[in-house]
Design a protein around this motif. Structure first.
Motif, PDB file in Angstrom:
ATOM      1  N   THR A  47     -15.272  -6.980 -11.323  1.00  0.00           N
ATOM      2  CA  THR A  47     -15.033  -6.273 -11.447  1.00  0.00           C
ATOM      3  C   THR A  47     -12.965  -6.394 -11.483  1.00  0.00           C
ATOM      4  OG1 THR A  47     -13.706  -4.658  -9.768  1.00  0.00           O
ATOM      5  CG2 THR A  47     -16.072  -4.347 -10.881  1.00  0.00           C
ATOM      6  N   PRO A  48     -12.218  -6.305 -12.321  1.00  0.00           N
ATOM      7  CA  PRO A  48     -10.728  -6.294 -12.707  1.00  0.00           C
ATOM      8  C   PRO A  48      -9.859  -5.885 -11.315  1.00  0.00           C
ATOM      9  CG  PRO A  48     -11.070  -5.550 -15.103  1.00  0.00           C
ATOM     10  CD  PRO A  48     -12.997  -4.938 -14.005  1.00  0.00           C
ATOM     11  N   PHE A  49     -10.890  -4.742 -10.288  1.00  0.00           N
ATOM     12  CA  PHE A  49     -10.298  -4.184  -9.047  1.00  0.00           C
ATOM     13  C   PHE A  49     -11.127  -5.659  -7.599  1.00  0.00           C
ATOM     14  CE2 PHE A  49     -10.876  -1.064 -11.883  1.00  0.00           C
ATOM     15  CZ  PHE A  49      -9.294  -0.606 -12.101  1.00  0.00           C
ATOM     16  N   GLU A  50     -11.525  -6.592  -8.259  1.00  0.00           N
ATOM     17  CA  GLU A  50     -11.530  -7.644  -7.316  1.00  0.00           C
ATOM     18  C   GLU A  50     -10.971  -7.007  -5.798  1.00  0.00           C
ATOM     19  OE1 GLU A  50     -14.529 -10.365  -8.330  1.00  0.00           O
ATOM     20  OE2 GLU A  50     -13.151 -11.767  -7.060  1.00  0.00           O
ATOM     21  N   PHE A  51     -11.768  -7.135  -4.801  1.00  0.00           N
ATOM     22  CA  PHE A  51     -10.720  -7.483  -3.423  1.00  0.00           C
ATOM     23  C   PHE A  51     -11.183  -8.263  -2.364  1.00  0.00           C
ATOM     24  CE2 PHE A  51      -9.758  -5.183   1.208  1.00  0.00           C
ATOM     25  CZ  PHE A  51      -8.718  -5.390   1.015  1.00  0.00           C
ATOM     26  N   ASN A  52     -10.168  -8.945  -1.731  1.00  0.00           N
ATOM     27  CA  ASN A  52     -10.871 -10.343  -0.901  1.00  0.00           C
ATOM     28  C   ASN A  52     -10.085 -10.630  -0.202  1.00  0.00           C
ATOM     29  OD1 ASN A  52      -8.648 -11.416  -1.779  1.00  0.00           O
ATOM     30  ND2 ASN A  52      -9.944 -13.041  -3.359  1.00  0.00           N
ATOM     31  N   ARG A  53     -10.609 -11.264   0.782  1.00  0.00           N
ATOM     32  CA  ARG A  53     -10.095 -11.802   2.371  1.00  0.00           C
ATOM     33  C   ARG A  53      -7.948 -11.785   1.669  1.00  0.00           C
ATOM     34  NH1 ARG A  53      -8.797 -16.413   5.341  1.00  0.00           N
ATOM     35  NH2 ARG A  53      -8.599 -15.798   7.136  1.00  0.00           N
ATOM     36  N   VAL A  54      -7.891 -11.796   0.856  1.00  0.00           N
ATOM     37  CA  VAL A  54      -6.491 -12.072   0.686  1.00  0.00           C
ATOM     38  C   VAL A  54      -5.853 -10.930   0.949  1.00  0.00           C
ATOM     39  CG1 VAL A  54      -4.425 -12.697  -1.027  1.00  0.00           C
ATOM     40  CG2 VAL A  54      -6.374 -14.008  -0.067  1.00  0.00           C
ATOM     41  N   GLN A  55      -6.046 -10.416  -0.104  1.00  0.00           N
ATOM     42  CA  GLN A  55      -5.772  -8.651  -0.717  1.00  0.00           C
ATOM     43  C   GLN A  55      -5.622  -8.237   0.705  1.00  0.00           C
ATOM     44  OE1 GLN A  55      -8.288  -9.998  -2.717  1.00  0.00           O
ATOM     45  NE2 GLN A  55      -6.289  -9.967  -4.304  1.00  0.00           N
ATOM     46  N   LEU A  56      -6.650  -7.819   1.842  1.00  0.00           N
ATOM     47  CA  LEU A  56      -7.261  -7.163   2.806  1.00  0.00           C
ATOM     48  C   LEU A  56      -6.266  -7.629   4.398  1.00  0.00           C
ATOM     49  CD1 LEU A  56      -9.021  -5.728   4.945  1.00  0.00           C
ATOM     50  CD2 LEU A  56     -10.126  -7.524   5.912  1.00  0.00           C
ATOM     51  N   VAL A  57      -5.113  -8.549   4.101  1.00  0.00           N
ATOM     52  CA  VAL A  57      -4.291  -9.271   4.847  1.00  0.00           C
ATOM     53  C   VAL A  57      -3.462  -9.116   5.012  1.00  0.00           C
ATOM     54  CG1 VAL A  57      -3.057 -11.653   5.729  1.00  0.00           C
ATOM     55  CG2 VAL A  57      -5.654 -12.165   5.833  1.00  0.00           C
ATOM     56  N   ARG A  58      -2.706  -9.091   3.412  1.00  0.00           N
ATOM     57  CA  ARG A  58      -1.664  -8.207   2.861  1.00  0.00           C
ATOM     58  C   ARG A  58      -1.592  -6.947   3.179  1.00  0.00           C
ATOM     59  NH1 ARG A  58      -1.978 -11.361  -3.183  1.00  0.00           N
ATOM     60  NH2 ARG A  58      -1.255 -13.072  -2.557  1.00  0.00           N
ATOM     61  N   LEU A  59      -2.815  -6.407   2.585  1.00  0.00           N
ATOM     62  CA  LEU A  59      -2.846  -4.583   3.015  1.00  0.00           C
ATOM     63  C   LEU A  59      -2.217  -4.483   5.214  1.00  0.00           C
ATOM     64  CD1 LEU A  59      -5.395  -3.131   0.913  1.00  0.00           C
ATOM     65  CD2 LEU A  59      -2.728  -2.578   1.044  1.00  0.00           C
ATOM     66  N   ILE A  60      -3.179  -5.368   5.284  1.00  0.00           N
ATOM     67  CA  ILE A  60      -2.657  -5.223   7.060  1.00  0.00           C
ATOM     68  C   ILE A  60      -1.468  -5.281   7.686  1.00  0.00           C
ATOM     69  CG2 ILE A  60      -3.275  -5.948   9.358  1.00  0.00           C
ATOM     70  CD1 ILE A  60      -6.147  -6.578   8.374  1.00  0.00           C
ATOM     71  N   VAL A  61      -0.778  -6.713   6.826  1.00  0.00           N
ATOM     72  CA  VAL A  61       1.099  -6.682   6.866  1.00  0.00           C
ATOM     73  C   VAL A  61       1.760  -6.062   6.684  1.00  0.00           C
ATOM     74  CG1 VAL A  61       2.125  -8.746   6.293  1.00  0.00           C
ATOM     75  CG2 VAL A  61       0.299  -9.083   7.096  1.00  0.00           C
ATOM     76  N   ILE A  62       1.678  -5.507   5.459  1.00  0.00           N
ATOM     77  CA  ILE A  62       2.688  -4.051   4.757  1.00  0.00           C
ATOM     78  C   ILE A  62       2.217  -2.739   5.443  1.00  0.00           C
ATOM     79  CG2 ILE A  62       3.232  -3.017   2.606  1.00  0.00           C
ATOM     80  CD1 ILE A  62       1.807  -5.137   1.657  1.00  0.00           C
ATOM     81  N   ALA A  63       0.758  -2.137   6.001  1.00  0.00           N
ATOM     82  CA  ALA A  63       0.244  -1.815   6.843  1.00  0.00           C
ATOM     83  C   ALA A  63       1.611  -1.295   7.628  1.00  0.00           C
ATOM     84  CB  ALA A  63      -0.767  -1.427   7.782  1.00  0.00           C
ATOM     85  N   VAL A  64       1.120  -2.643   9.299  1.00  0.00           N
ATOM     86  CA  VAL A  64       1.545  -2.838  10.188  1.00  0.00           C
ATOM     87  C   VAL A  64       3.413  -2.924   9.758  1.00  0.00           C
ATOM     88  CG1 VAL A  64       2.236  -4.405  11.421  1.00  0.00           C
ATOM     89  CG2 VAL A  64      -0.280  -4.482  11.334  1.00  0.00           C
ATOM     90  N   VAL A  65       4.040  -3.298   9.351  1.00  0.00           N
ATOM     91  CA  VAL A  65       5.577  -3.638   8.611  1.00  0.00           C
ATOM     92  C   VAL A  65       6.283  -2.053   8.834  1.00  0.00           C
ATOM     93  CG1 VAL A  65       7.513  -4.622   7.379  1.00  0.00           C
ATOM     94  CG2 VAL A  65       5.389  -6.218   8.217  1.00  0.00           C
ATOM     95  N   LEU A  66       5.017  -1.401   8.057  1.00  0.00           N
ATOM     96  CA  LEU A  66       5.793  -0.411   7.455  1.00  0.00           C
ATOM     97  C   LEU A  66       5.713   1.450   9.274  1.00  0.00           C
ATOM     98  CD1 LEU A  66       3.726   1.389   4.169  1.00  0.00           C
ATOM     99  CD2 LEU A  66       7.060   0.375   4.603  1.00  0.00           C
ATOM    100  N   ILE A  67       4.398   0.667   9.339  1.00  0.00           N
ATOM    101  CA  ILE A  67       4.160   1.117  11.223  1.00  0.00           C
ATOM    102  C   ILE A  67       5.048   0.912  11.636  1.00  0.00           C
ATOM    103  CG2 ILE A  67       2.774   1.621  13.018  1.00  0.00           C
ATOM    104  CD1 ILE A  67       0.464   1.707  10.684  1.00  0.00           C
ATOM    105  N   VAL A  68       5.154  -0.240  12.302  1.00  0.00           N
ATOM    106  CA  VAL A  68       6.226  -0.637  13.039  1.00  0.00           C
ATOM    107  C   VAL A  68       7.893   0.042  12.749  1.00  0.00           C
ATOM    108  CG1 VAL A  68       7.214  -2.328  14.145  1.00  0.00           C
ATOM    109  CG2 VAL A  68       4.913  -2.269  13.871  1.00  0.00           C
TER     110      VAL A  68
END
Length: 280
Positions: A47-68
């Motif tokens: 689908t156009p909303f395909e989610f893989n490991r690269v997107q997961l890494v990006r989400l984790i990084v953004i979440a960590v930066v925002l939380i910190v």
């Protein structure tokens, strides 16, 4: 019925079984390829909303930066702790070295939030490539570097249009003063192409290429060290040297991650200054 092979043919076709690092099939040495940057989907495959490991890494990084950042800001003290000190040092570095030196105090104040955010976001995404468990920079696939470059493009174009107006901005960027008029025939298309394409494309390619190259080098030397250790031959004596090279490249990749964040942010500030300056 196939004719029997002559002894010379048998000799030439015999596999070489001397001590060697076999790749892939024997799982001793993994050869990195561009396929690593396009992992199989985790969710929404096809689908156009395909989610893989690269997107997961990006989400984790953004979440960590925002939380910190939120935690540090909420607990900020007059006498800073270790984490607050590190963040303040980085902010002062970007503000003093990049923003004020390039844009000045007045203009720098306008664009400081954009440039500081850009620096921290790129730095965090780049460093994800050396974080165990993530092992892949969020900027090593073209989508994110392209998005950042287009964000920068829109920022400096809007700044230039606000300063000079649309026609004045195009003239400001494509017709530098002091040039003989016949030269403008060649200069205007080149400068126009640079404004609308070359600048953001070069930002994208520079960041992407450095992160891809760094990841491949890390995988090569870490995989080589593992392959030498598991080879079961005299080649095991070379594994400490391969391991030392892997550690050296690991440290170098941290340096490159910070350097590329600095270069991208510096160029963004330079482009804004060029677009909004009174003189070309």
């Amino acid at each position: 019925m196939r004719p029997a092979r002559r002894p010379r043919e048998i000799e030439l076709n015999t596999a070489d079984l001397s001590p060697t690092l076999y790749a892939e099939g024997d799982s001793l040495f993994h050869i990195p390829s561009l396929a690593e940057f396009f992992p199989p989907p985790i969710l929404f495959a096809g689908t156009p909303f395909e989610f893989n490991r690269v997107q997961l890494v990006r989400l984790i990084v953004i979440a960590v930066v925002l939380i910190v950042m939120c935690v540090i800001a909420s607990r900020a003290k007059l006498v800073p702790g270790r984490a607050q000190s590190i963040v303040e040092i980085l902010i002062e570095f970007v503000h003093g070295t990049i923003i004020q030196n390039t844009l000045g105090i007045r203009e720098g104040r306008r664009f400081a939030p954009f440039l500081i955010t850009l620096f921290f976001l790129i730095l965090a995404m780049n460093l994800a490539g050396v974080v165990p468990g993530l092992n892949l920079a969020g900027t090593s696939v073209i989508g994110f570097p392209l998005l950042l470059a287009l964000w920068t493009f829109v920022t400096y174009v809007v700044a230039g249009i606000k300063k000079h107006g649309l026609g004045g901005y195009l003239k400001h960027e494509t017709m530098p003063p002091g040039v003989p008029k016949p030269i403008y025939i060649l200069l205007i298309p080149i400068e126009f192409l640079q404004v609308i394409l070359i600048r953001w494309a070069s930002l994208t390619i520079r960041l992407l290429a450095n992160m891809v190259a760094g990841h491949i080098m890390l995988v090569v030397f870490i995989g080589l060290t593992q392959g030498l250790l598991l080879s079961g031959t005299w080649l095991i004596v070379a594994s400490p040297f391969a391991g030392a090279l892997a550690i050296g490249i690991y440290g170098f990749e941290i340096f490159v991650a910070a350097l590329q964040a600095f270069i991208f942010t510096m160029l963004a500030a330079v482009y804004i200054q060029m677009a909004s300056s009174d003189e070309h």
